[in-house]
Design an enzyme around this catalytic site. Structure first.
Site, PDB file in Angstrom:
ATOM      1  N   GLU A  57      -1.295  -8.919  -0.652  1.00  0.00           N
ATOM      2  CA  GLU A  57      -2.024  -9.514  -0.921  1.00  0.00           C
ATOM      3  C   GLU A  57      -2.749  -9.962  -2.742  1.00  0.00           C
ATOM      4  OE1 GLU A  57      -2.984  -6.676   1.740  1.00  0.00           O
ATOM      5  OE2 GLU A  57      -3.724  -8.196   3.099  1.00  0.00           O
ATOM      6  N   GLY A  99      -0.075  -4.904   0.923  1.00  0.00           N
ATOM      7  CA  GLY A  99      -0.449  -5.273  -0.454  1.00  0.00           C
ATOM      8  C   GLY A  99      -0.493  -5.514  -1.755  1.00  0.00           C
ATOM      9  N   ALA A 132       0.734  -1.345  -0.131  1.00  0.00           N
ATOM     10  CA  ALA A 132       0.076   0.588   0.135  1.00  0.00           C
ATOM     11  C   ALA A 132       1.087   0.539   0.211  1.00  0.00           C
ATOM     12  CB  ALA A 132      -0.987  -0.012   1.470  1.00  0.00           C
ATOM     13  N   GLU A 147       3.839  -5.917   6.494  1.00  0.00           N
ATOM     14  CA  GLU A 147       2.989  -4.627   7.809  1.00  0.00           C
ATOM     15  C   GLU A 147       3.520  -4.580   9.229  1.00  0.00           C
ATOM     16  OE1 GLU A 147       1.797  -7.464   5.564  1.00  0.00           O
ATOM     17  OE2 GLU A 147       0.471  -5.915   3.881  1.00  0.00           O
TER      18      GLU A 147
HETATM   19  C1  3H9 Z   1       0.453  -2.475   3.484  1.00  0.00           C
HETATM   20  O1  3H9 Z   1       0.837  -3.059   2.142  1.00  0.00           O
HETATM   21  C2  3H9 Z   1      -0.631  -2.299   4.062  1.00  0.00           C
HETATM   22  C3  3H9 Z   1      -1.992  -3.865   3.384  1.00  0.00           C
HETATM   23  O2  3H9 Z   1      -1.615  -5.116   4.172  1.00  0.00           O
HETATM   24  C4  3H9 Z   1      -2.961  -2.727   3.279  1.00  0.00           C
HETATM   25  C5  3H9 Z   1      -3.974  -2.872   2.048  1.00  0.00           C
HETATM   26  C6  3H9 Z   1      -4.731  -2.033   2.567  1.00  0.00           C
HETATM   27  N1  3H9 Z   1       4.724   3.274  -0.092  1.00  0.00           N
HETATM   28  O3  3H9 Z   1      13.428   2.167   0.334  1.00  0.00           O
HETATM   29  P1  3H9 Z   1      13.831   3.071  -0.288  1.00  0.00           P
HETATM   30  C7  3H9 Z   1       9.236   5.164  -0.499  1.00  0.00           C
HETATM   31  S1  3H9 Z   1       1.435  -2.236   4.573  1.00  0.00           S
HETATM   32  C8  3H9 Z   1       5.436   4.544   0.053  1.00  0.00           C
HETATM   33  O4  3H9 Z   1      14.918   3.887  -0.452  1.00  0.00           O
HETATM   34  P2  3H9 Z   1      15.062   0.120  -1.611  1.00  0.00           P
HETATM   35  C9  3H9 Z   1      10.426   4.917   0.220  1.00  0.00           C
HETATM   36  O5  3H9 Z   1      10.186   6.124   0.728  1.00  0.00           O
HETATM   37  C10 3H9 Z   1       3.016  -1.615   3.232  1.00  0.00           C
HETATM   38  N2  3H9 Z   1       6.291   4.778  -0.088  1.00  0.00           N
HETATM   39  O6  3H9 Z   1      14.046   1.599  -1.773  1.00  0.00           O
HETATM   40  C11 3H9 Z   1      11.480   5.980  -0.698  1.00  0.00           C
HETATM   41  O7  3H9 Z   1      10.857   7.126  -1.297  1.00  0.00           O
HETATM   42  P3  3H9 Z   1      12.358   8.414  -1.220  1.00  0.00           P
HETATM   43  C12 3H9 Z   1       4.006  -2.412   2.963  1.00  0.00           C
HETATM   44  C13 3H9 Z   1       6.811   3.581  -0.213  1.00  0.00           C
HETATM   45  O8  3H9 Z   1      15.539  -0.207  -2.989  1.00  0.00           O
HETATM   46  C14 3H9 Z   1      11.002   5.237  -1.644  1.00  0.00           C
HETATM   47  O9  3H9 Z   1       9.705   4.977  -2.070  1.00  0.00           O
HETATM   48  N3  3H9 Z   1       4.823  -2.471   2.483  1.00  0.00           N
HETATM   49  C15 3H9 Z   1       6.935   2.233   0.070  1.00  0.00           C
HETATM   50  O10 3H9 Z   1      15.945  -0.002  -0.323  1.00  0.00           O
HETATM   51  C16 3H9 Z   1      12.890   4.037  -1.897  1.00  0.00           C
HETATM   52  O11 3H9 Z   1      12.184   2.771  -1.129  1.00  0.00           O
HETATM   53  C17 3H9 Z   1       5.761  -2.246   3.125  1.00  0.00           C
HETATM   54  O12 3H9 Z   1       6.226  -1.681   4.228  1.00  0.00           O
HETATM   55  C18 3H9 Z   1       5.430   2.653   0.010  1.00  0.00           C
HETATM   56  N4  3H9 Z   1       4.479   1.562   0.796  1.00  0.00           N
HETATM   57  O13 3H9 Z   1      13.995  -0.995  -0.496  1.00  0.00           O
HETATM   58  C19 3H9 Z   1       7.512  -2.267   2.017  1.00  0.00           C
HETATM   59  N5  3H9 Z   1       8.067   1.634   0.004  1.00  0.00           N
HETATM   60  O14 3H9 Z   1      13.121   8.045  -2.213  1.00  0.00           O
HETATM   61  C20 3H9 Z   1       8.093  -0.883   2.329  1.00  0.00           C
HETATM   62  C21 3H9 Z   1       8.858   2.525  -0.626  1.00  0.00           C
HETATM   63  O15 3H9 Z   1      11.719   9.392  -1.327  1.00  0.00           O
HETATM   64  N6  3H9 Z   1       8.785  -0.613   1.607  1.00  0.00           N
HETATM   65  N7  3H9 Z   1       8.574   3.854  -0.801  1.00  0.00           N
HETATM   66  O16 3H9 Z   1      13.252   8.997   0.128  1.00  0.00           O
HETATM   67  C22 3H9 Z   1      10.673  -1.372   1.290  1.00  0.00           C
HETATM   68  O17 3H9 Z   1      10.737  -1.907   2.295  1.00  0.00           O
HETATM   69  C23 3H9 Z   1      11.379  -0.856   0.615  1.00  0.00           C
HETATM   70  O18 3H9 Z   1      11.049   0.551  -0.049  1.00  0.00           O
HETATM   71  C24 3H9 Z   1      11.294  -2.188  -0.516  1.00  0.00           C
HETATM   72  C25 3H9 Z   1      12.561  -1.053  -1.700  1.00  0.00           C
HETATM   73  C26 3H9 Z   1      12.050  -2.914  -0.255  1.00  0.00           C
HETATM   74  C27 3H9 Z   1      10.466  -1.502  -1.095  1.00  0.00           C
END
Ligand code: 3H9
Length: 674
Positions: A105, A102, A63, A125
């Site tokens: 999911e 998400g 999400a 999450e």
């Molecule tokens: C969810 O999904 C709830 C569901 O169950 C409910 C559904 C109803 N959203 O980490 P990075 C941005 S909860 C918004 O440096 P990497 C991040 O802020 C979510 N922004 O890259 C950054 O911005 P900036 C579950 C996001 O290559 C840029 O992207 N998912 C999101 O080192 C690059 O990120 C997670 O918890 C996001 N979801 O790592 C996954 N994700 O460049 C969270 C990233 O401006 N994300 N950004 O600073 C991660 O774990 C890592 O970002 C990922 C890439 C592994 C994907």
């Protein structure tokens, strides 16, 4: 604005492609466009199957976290999944990069899932104080069984494509062209006599756990053992348990209600704050647009616990590293400790023996500085003494290649004075790792007065590459973390002199959420280091100095603020220490009184928070969030409280200021024991 979702046709297969950089988060606009694309595919009589895939570096990483805490906007991910399940034709998710939250999911709602070999799939999450909110807690157990589902949902760590395939989470691994392979897979499903059974309609993987609940319950209690104070882990267990006990529709509705409750709560707000703060802390206008230098080889000077731990960080990330110590004995001891640490991981089952061998092969020992001749970065991790460090840097300057980044792991000392020992202060900075370096995620990147932007950018990129959470800070005694930490120990000494015992202070702080109280933590770190530093500066900490003078250096001597049985780590209150503290109060004329847990927490934390505010004023830290990242990843401040500065905001800064007013501050009695 570019289209976020596009559909193309490949024969009778509709290929829906999401393009929402950087991580294809499921923002409201993506959800709306995706729903439109699914409705169009359903209306298209010539479409026999659908593939959903993503452009760029990853499948949907979850999400859009920036939407949390705001009123939910339609369509929801649940609406999109409902449209997939009702499409009447097979829908295949084609995943690469990371399929998280998400994103996973949505894939679980599809009729089948395929993935590139390097894909990582997970429900992270929990790290945001949440449980899955779009069916993950119900569909995942139906595909992989409750035990793996529980491990993934409560642990939050992703699994690789191979494990996902073996467990039934994905149906095929596609080598080569993912889109072509997925289209082919979808076409075959469309041609099959019956469509695949949707995850929500399956029950076969739940039968064993329904017949015997014990393994599930044992796993649940093991996974939540360390989650005291956290709401999400218990909620996650409950949600997965519903997959065994409730009709799927009811379980999905309850999951959603729990998600909405948690996402609106303080804990999730704190953890969201940290998610973004962690990424911000690595940024600075000074390095915007600056390309970091490549790092292929590293060298660490000093084979002590810290040097060995830092070397492990490089080897763990596949980087060749030389460890240099002038003493062959010290080098051998250091490398033996590294090997023992790896062996312990193998014994715990967290590292494969082959990976241990691979990592050990990347670590080379040497006793002379010519070994740094090919290093792209040299990190000094020697004794905490300015003259020793300046001498080492002068030597490093003579042997390191011209392009090398030169970093000191000093915890307190003036990085600029160290830089001046070289002819190239622009290449010098601090990289302050926290002990044990191979475990703790924080690295304070200390920017000296002359540090070049390229050097700074290289250190930050390298820290991220080796899996650390870097925070850029300026030069001052103790930088951000240890400067604030000193205030904590000053106040702990005062509390003891005024009436609290070590166990009272530790109980209050563990109740607050720290995994270990500050007094037990200093016993673990060793009291002698601070004692020596204080003596060198002509300072005194009343109680800690008395303990050190009695040879009580903490856990390593079996006695410190507490007493430890031989080989044990359990801190036992010691009547001798109690007597020593009470006598010290009497000698200093301080009347002892009962001090409650609330006062202890305030007095331990508020002076630190105040120091954090000063650090911000002095621009030693760029943002309050940077300080929070430092305290959560370097000092185990409970993440669900968001770090000290975020915590102060939840209380109200006015409240903290009022409690720090002069009539409440305690007389200057000592200097603390850190
Ligand atoms: C969810 O999904 C709830 C569901 O169950 C409910 C559904 C109803 N959203 O980490 P990075 C941005 S909860 C918004 O440096 P990497 C991040 O802020 C979510 N922004 O890259 C950054 O911005 P900036 C579950 C996001 O290559 C840029 O992207 N998912 C999101 O080192 C690059 O990120 C997670 O918890 C996001 N979801 O790592 C996954 N994700 O460049 C969270 C990233 O401006 N994300 N950004 O600073 C991660 O774990 C890592 O970002 C990922 C890439 C592994 C994907």
């Amino acid at each position: 604005m570019a289209d976020l979702v596009q559909t193309r046709r490949d024969g009778n297969v509709a290929v829906i492609s999401i393009d929402n950089p950087p991580v294809n988060a499921l923002s409201q606009a993506v959800r709306a466009d995706l729903l439109d694309a699914l409705v169009a595919a359903k209306a298209d009589a010539a479409c026999a199957a659908v593939v959903i895939l993503c452009a760029g570096r990853t499948f949907i990483a979850g999400a859009d976290i920036s939407e949390f805490g705001k009123p939910p906007r339609s369509p929801t991910t649940i609406d999109v999944i409902a449209a997939i399940e009702a499409l009447g034709r097979p829908v295949v998710a084609a995943m690469h990069g990371t399929a998280l939250g998400g994103g996973l999911e949505l894939a679980l709602g599809c009729h089948a899932r395929v993935a590139a070999p390097t894909t990582r799939l997970g429900q992270p999450e929990i790290k945001l104080g949440l449980i899955p909110g779009a069916g993950g807690s119900q569909r995942l157990p139906r595909l992989v069984g409750v035990e793996l589902a529980l491990t993934m949902i409560v642990g939050g760590d992703p699994i690789g494509a191979e494990e996902a395939h073996a467990s039934g989470l994905i149906d095929a691994i596609i080598d080569g062209d993912l889109a072509a392979g997925a289209i082919d897979f979808a076409r075959r499903l469309a041609a099959a006599p019956a469509p695949p059974v949707l995850a929500r309609e399956r029950d076969d993987k739940l039968a064993a756990a329904r017949a015997d609940r014990a393994p599930f319950e044992e796993l649940a209690s093991r996974l939540t053992r360390r989650s005291r104070g956290l709401e999400a882990p218990a909620a996650a267990v409950e949600a997965v348990r519903w997959s065994l006990d409730l009709p799927v529709a009811e379980a999905l509705a309850r999951e959603r209600a729990t998600f909405l409750r948690l996402v609106a709560g303080e804990q999730a707000r704190a953890q969201r704050h940290l998610f973004f703060a962690e990424r911000e802390a690595a940024k600075s206008p000074a390095i915007a647009g600056v390309t970091p230098r490549a790092v292929r080889q590293a060298a660490v000077i000093g084979a002590g616990t810290m040097g060995g731990g830092i070397a492990m960080c490089f080897a763990n990330a596949g980087i060749v590293v030389s460890v240099i110590d002038v003493s062959l004995d010290a080098l051998t001891r250091g490398l033996d400790l590294v090997a023992a640490n790896y062996r312990a991981s193998v014994a715990r089952g967290t590292l494969a023996p082959a990976d241990m061998e691979q990592r050990l092969a990347l670590i080379r020992g040497a006793t002379a500085l010519p070994a740094i001749a090919d290093a792209d970065i040299v990190i000094e991790a020697a004794f905490e003494d300015m003259e020793v460090k300046r001498g080492i840097f002068a030597d490093i300057d003579r042997h390191a290649p011209a392009h090398a980044l030169l970093a000191t792991n000093t915890s307190y000392l003036d990085v600029d004075a160290i830089a001046r020992a070289t002819q190239r202060p622009k290449s010098v900075l601090g990289m302050h790792f926290f002990s044990p370096a191979q475990v703790m995620r924080l690295v304070e990147i200390v920017r000296g007065a002359q540090t070049a932007p390229e050097a700074l950018a290289t250190a930050v990129a390298l820290a991220r590459r080796i899996g650390k959470a870097p925070a850029i800070v300026g030069v001052c005694h103790g930088f951000v973390g240890n400067r604030m930490h000193r205030l904590r120990s000053v106040e702990a000494e005062r509390l003891m002199l005024e009436g609290a015992l070590p166990q009272d202070i530790d109980a209050a702080m563990t109740e607050f959420g720290f995994p270990m109280g500050p007094i037990a933590a200093s016993d673990l770190a060793g009291l002698d280091i601070g004692w020596r530093m204080r003596k060198a500066q002509g300072l005194r900490a009343e109680i800690a100095d008395l303990l050190c003078e009695a040879g009580r250096f903490g856990q390593k001597t079996g006695m410190g603020f507490y007493r430890y049985a031989a080989g044990a780590r359990d801190a036992k209150p010691d009547p001798q220490v109690e007597r020593l503290i009470i006598d010290a109060s009497a000698r200093l004329g301080v009347a002892r009184r009962a001090i409650g847990a609330e006062e202890i927490v305030e007095r331990v934390l508020f002076p630190m928070i105040n120091e954090g505010a000063r650090i911000l004023e002095e621009k030693i830290a760029q943002r309050p969030g940077d300080i929070d990242v430092i305290w959560v990843h370097g000092y185990a401040f409970p993440a669900w409280r968001g770090g000290p500065m975020h915590y102060a905001d939840t209380l109200g800064r006015g409240h903290v200021r009022a409690r720090l007013a002069p009539d409440r501050t305690i007389h200057r009695l000592g200097t603390g024991f850190c």
